[in-house]
Design a protein around this motif. Structure first.
Motif, short mmCIF file in Angstrom:
data_model
loop_
_atom_site.label_atom_id
_atom_site.label_comp_id
_atom_site.label_asym_id
_atom_site.label_seq_id
_atom_site.Cartn_x
_atom_site.Cartn_y
_atom_site.Cartn_z
N GLY A 32 27.36 24.86 34.82
CA GLY A 32 28.64 24.19 34.60
C GLY A 32 29.11 24.26 33.16
O GLY A 32 28.61 25.09 32.38
N PRO A 33 30.02 23.39 32.78
CA PRO A 33 30.60 23.48 31.43
C PRO A 33 29.74 22.77 30.39
O PRO A 33 28.97 21.87 30.70
N THR A 34 29.93 23.21 29.14
CA THR A 34 29.43 22.41 28.03
C THR A 34 30.55 21.40 27.76
O THR A 34 31.72 21.79 27.75
N HIS A 40 38.43 25.99 29.37
CA HIS A 40 39.59 26.88 29.35
C HIS A 40 39.63 27.70 30.65
O HIS A 40 38.71 27.62 31.47
N GLY A 42 39.11 30.75 31.21
CA GLY A 42 37.97 31.67 31.37
C GLY A 42 36.82 30.93 32.04
O GLY A 42 36.23 31.41 33.00
N ASN A 43 36.52 29.74 31.52
CA ASN A 43 35.46 28.92 32.15
C ASN A 43 35.79 28.71 33.62
O ASN A 43 34.94 28.85 34.48
N SER A 46 34.98 31.36 36.15
CA SER A 46 33.58 31.33 36.57
C SER A 46 33.33 30.24 37.63
O SER A 46 32.72 30.48 38.66
N PHE A 47 33.82 29.04 37.34
CA PHE A 47 33.58 27.92 38.27
C PHE A 47 34.32 28.13 39.60
O PHE A 47 33.81 27.77 40.67
N GLY A 275 28.67 32.71 34.32
CA GLY A 275 29.49 33.81 33.80
C GLY A 275 28.55 34.91 33.31
O GLY A 275 27.36 34.68 33.11
N ASP A 277 28.01 36.19 30.53
CA ASP A 277 27.30 35.94 29.27
C ASP A 277 26.06 35.06 29.48
O ASP A 277 25.22 34.96 28.60
N ASN A 278 25.98 34.42 30.63
CA ASN A 278 24.82 33.57 30.91
C ASN A 278 23.56 34.38 31.27
O ASN A 278 22.45 33.86 31.22
N PHE A 308 34.04 38.44 32.77
CA PHE A 308 34.93 37.62 31.96
C PHE A 308 36.41 37.81 32.29
O PHE A 308 36.83 38.84 32.82
N LEU A 309 37.15 36.80 31.92
CA LEU A 309 38.61 36.82 32.03
C LEU A 309 39.16 37.17 30.64
O LEU A 309 38.69 36.63 29.64
N MET A 316 39.88 36.52 24.89
CA MET A 316 40.29 35.18 24.51
C MET A 316 39.69 34.86 23.13
O MET A 316 38.51 35.11 22.90
P1 AMP Z 1 30.50 27.14 28.30
O1 AMP Z 1 31.13 25.79 28.47
O2 AMP Z 1 30.93 27.85 27.06
O3 AMP Z 1 28.99 27.09 28.45
O4 AMP Z 1 31.01 28.05 29.49
C1 AMP Z 1 30.95 27.60 30.82
C2 AMP Z 1 30.97 28.78 31.75
O5 AMP Z 1 32.15 29.56 31.58
C3 AMP Z 1 29.79 29.73 31.57
O6 AMP Z 1 29.26 30.03 32.84
C4 AMP Z 1 30.41 30.96 30.93
O7 AMP Z 1 29.71 32.11 31.30
C5 AMP Z 1 31.80 30.94 31.52
N1 AMP Z 1 32.82 31.62 30.68
C6 AMP Z 1 33.07 31.43 29.37
N2 AMP Z 1 34.10 32.21 28.95
C7 AMP Z 1 34.52 32.91 30.05
C8 AMP Z 1 35.55 33.89 30.29
N3 AMP Z 1 36.39 34.32 29.33
N4 AMP Z 1 35.67 34.38 31.54
C9 AMP Z 1 34.85 33.97 32.54
N5 AMP Z 1 33.87 33.05 32.38
C10 AMP Z 1 33.70 32.53 31.16
#
Ligand code: AMP
Ligand code: ZN
Length: 519
Positions: A32-34, A40, A42-43, A46-47, A275, A277-278, A308-309, A316
């Motif tokens: 989930g989110p931090t 945003h 992009g997040n 993913s969700f 996402g 990057d995870n 990613f978006l 972004m």
């Molecule tokens: P974070 O809150 O930064 O840990 O991100 C929450 C989730 O959003 C993680 O699963 C990331 O991989 C995903 N995420 C962050 N930026 C993007 C993006 N531009 N496109 C798609 N997923 C993203």
């Protein structure tokens, strides 16, 4: 129908079968989110893709238990390093909230928050995240309304994290280094690197990401990652056998996934998402920690990652000002349903390019489906000679989704079927054993995955800034002008609508309208 999914672990598409196929139960952990900032788009891509996967699983008959964490501890401004370096992001978020409070730009419903209290800062952003997710139709929110533990916060699991670290030290998978920090030893786990391809050898040669020179001297291997950092000056800290401090950020997901989903399966769960990057380091480290404590060869059996978006063809970034939140888009006139469709309509394994033009197209598409739904509701008791186009198309719609979530294929099937619902197909012409109620049901089943028509309905009910009645009157006026070939009058009415911020589109099923979204 069999669902086929791409599995990041095996790097191929596989038939999905849950751990216990008989029970039809699926355990699904979504990173989930931090909660140090607003999420945003992009997040949300993913969700929302995780939400679509969950909805597809449900459509084909699985009973999904989904957990999504709200990360309120563990992230440092220097997260790329594995040693917990930099400032706590929650503290940075507090400073930002304090500035917003002084500037009077905090939302009016934020209440009295104390920006120096990290728990209050986390609460603020969790609340904002839940509100956005509710607007975007994430099903996990309805679950968590009944069972809040399904959206857990790591600060409530520190005791279990400490137990996990103790176990890893006991099994020689972790060690206390000369700087007092507890590290996971990647060389103690031969499968390290299986998920991401970043094996310890590659990391040593510098291929696997940044390595901090200072901590390299105390670690057994540059890829060893932090499990516990003693730091009594830290803003969020807990007592531990290694001194007062805080946990590494990968620990939370291992602990919460096993506690909430893997109790009866020795920590093995069906699906884990995030996402792209995870994949590394986060998920690679989760696998190592979990498998080294359970002794199992797997943590999650299927790994699902969304690419990613980007926004208007650009990455972004804060400097480009394209880190849109949902509220930014709503303020520009977008509807939550259009944002949802725009974020899910590209295949999850392809990069998605968010554009304002695409957002307007998504709205038009939804309006068209919504009109069809209203028409089917009105005519649902009428009969048909043969199965209607949506009923006939439903298996192909499901088959597309079962093909590694081919969402554009599924939308294409829906649109083809929708376009067959033209006036010639009017109910009075048929007196068969099929009904439009079945058509409505097929549309609703399709929307159980897309999740936009319910949102659209609730959005239009609360739509106070557009005069729906006036718009519909003008559309009728324009259609009358067009029927009598008065093109000048038709154009004038269209311009009047544009002046009101409304775009119209003529489709085989009628004229649809949407709010013009400007960038
Ligand atoms: P974070 O809150 O930064 O840990 O991100 C929450 C989730 O959003 C993680 O699963 C990331 O991989 C995903 N995420 C962050 N930026 C993007 C993006 N531009 N496109 C798609 N997923 C993203
Ligand atoms: Zn995670």
């Amino acid at each position: 129908m069999t669902l086929r999914l791409y599995n990041t672990l095996t790097k191929k598409e596989e038939e999905f079968t849950p751990l216990d196929p008989e029970s039809k139960r699926v355990t699904f952990y979504a990173c989930g989110p931090t909660v140090y900032d607003y999420a945003h788009i992009g997040n949300f891509r993913s969700f929302l893709n995780a939400d679509v996967l969950r909805r597809v699983l449900e459509l084909v008959g699985y009973d999904v238990k989904q957990v999504m964490n709200m990360t309120d501890v563990g992230h440092m401004t220097d997260d790329e390093l594995a040693d917990g370096a930099g400032q706590d992001k929650m503290q940075v978020a507090g400073q930002r909230l304090l500035e917003a409070k002084k500037a009077g730009t905090l939302p009016t419903d934020a209440g009295e928050i104390d920006p120096t209290d990290p728990y209050a800062v986390a609460d603020f952003y969790v609340h904002a995240f839940i509100e956005d997710s509710r607007k975007l139709g994430l099903k996990i929110i309805a679950d968590a309304d009944k069972q809040p533990e399904l959206m857990p916060r790591p600060t409530r699991y520190v005791e279990q994290m400490i137990k996990l670290v103790e176990k890893l030290i006991e099994n020689d998978h972790a060690y206390v280094a000369s700087d007092g920090v507890v590290y996971f030893s990647v060389q103690s786990y031969p499968a390290y690197g299986e998920l991401s391809g970043n094996t310890p050898d590659k990391i040593r040669s510098g291929e696997g990401g940044r390595v901090d020179e200072k901590t390299q001297l105390v670690k057994k291997h540059p890829a060893d990652f932090m499990l516990w950092k003693p730091d009594a000056s830290h803003v969020m800290k807990w007592p531990s056998p290694w001194g007062e401090g805080y946990p590494g950020w990968h620990l939370e997901c291992s602990v919460m996934a096993v506690s909430l989903l893997g109790q009866e399966t020795n920590g093995v769960i069906d699906i884990h998402s995030g996402g792209e990057d995870n994949i590394f380091p986060h998920h690679e480290c989760e696998v190592a920690q979990t498998c080294c404590s359970t002794g199992e060869s797997h943590f999650a059996r299927y790994w699902f990652h969304t690419r990613f978006l980007i926004v208007e063809n650009q990455k972004m970034s804060k400097s480009k000002g394209n880190f849109y939140t949902l509220n930014d888009l709503l303020a520009k006139g977008a509807s939550p349903a259009a944002v949802r469709l725009e974020l899910i309509k590209t295949h999850y394994r392809s990069q998605s390019n968010f554009t304002f033009r695409g957002l307007t197209d998504s709205q038009r598409q939804i309006d068209r489906w919504a009109r069809l739904k209203t028409w089917l509701e009105t005519n649902k008791n009428e009969s048909l000679n043969q199965p209607g186009p949506l009923t006939a198309a439903l298996p192909a719609f499901i088959a597309a989704l079962c093909n590694d979530l081919n969402i554009s294929g599924a939308i294409g099937v829906l649109n083809d079927a929708a376009s067959k619902h033209d006036v010639a197909n009017s109910p009075e012409n048929s007196k068969g054993k099929f009904t439009y109620a079945a058509e409505l049901d097929a549309l609703n089943q399709m929307d159980s995955v897309l999740g936009v028509l319910d949102l659209q309905q609730s959005a239009s009910l609360s739509d106070t800034d557009v005069d729906v009645k006036r718009i519909e009157e003008l559309i009728e006026k324009r259609n009358a002008a067009r029927s009598s070939k008065d093109w000048k009058e038709a154009d004038r009415v269209r311009d009047e609508l544009v002046d009101m911020g409304i775009a119209i589109k003529d489709n085989p099923t009628g004229t649809t309208w949407s709010k013009i979204v400007s960038s």
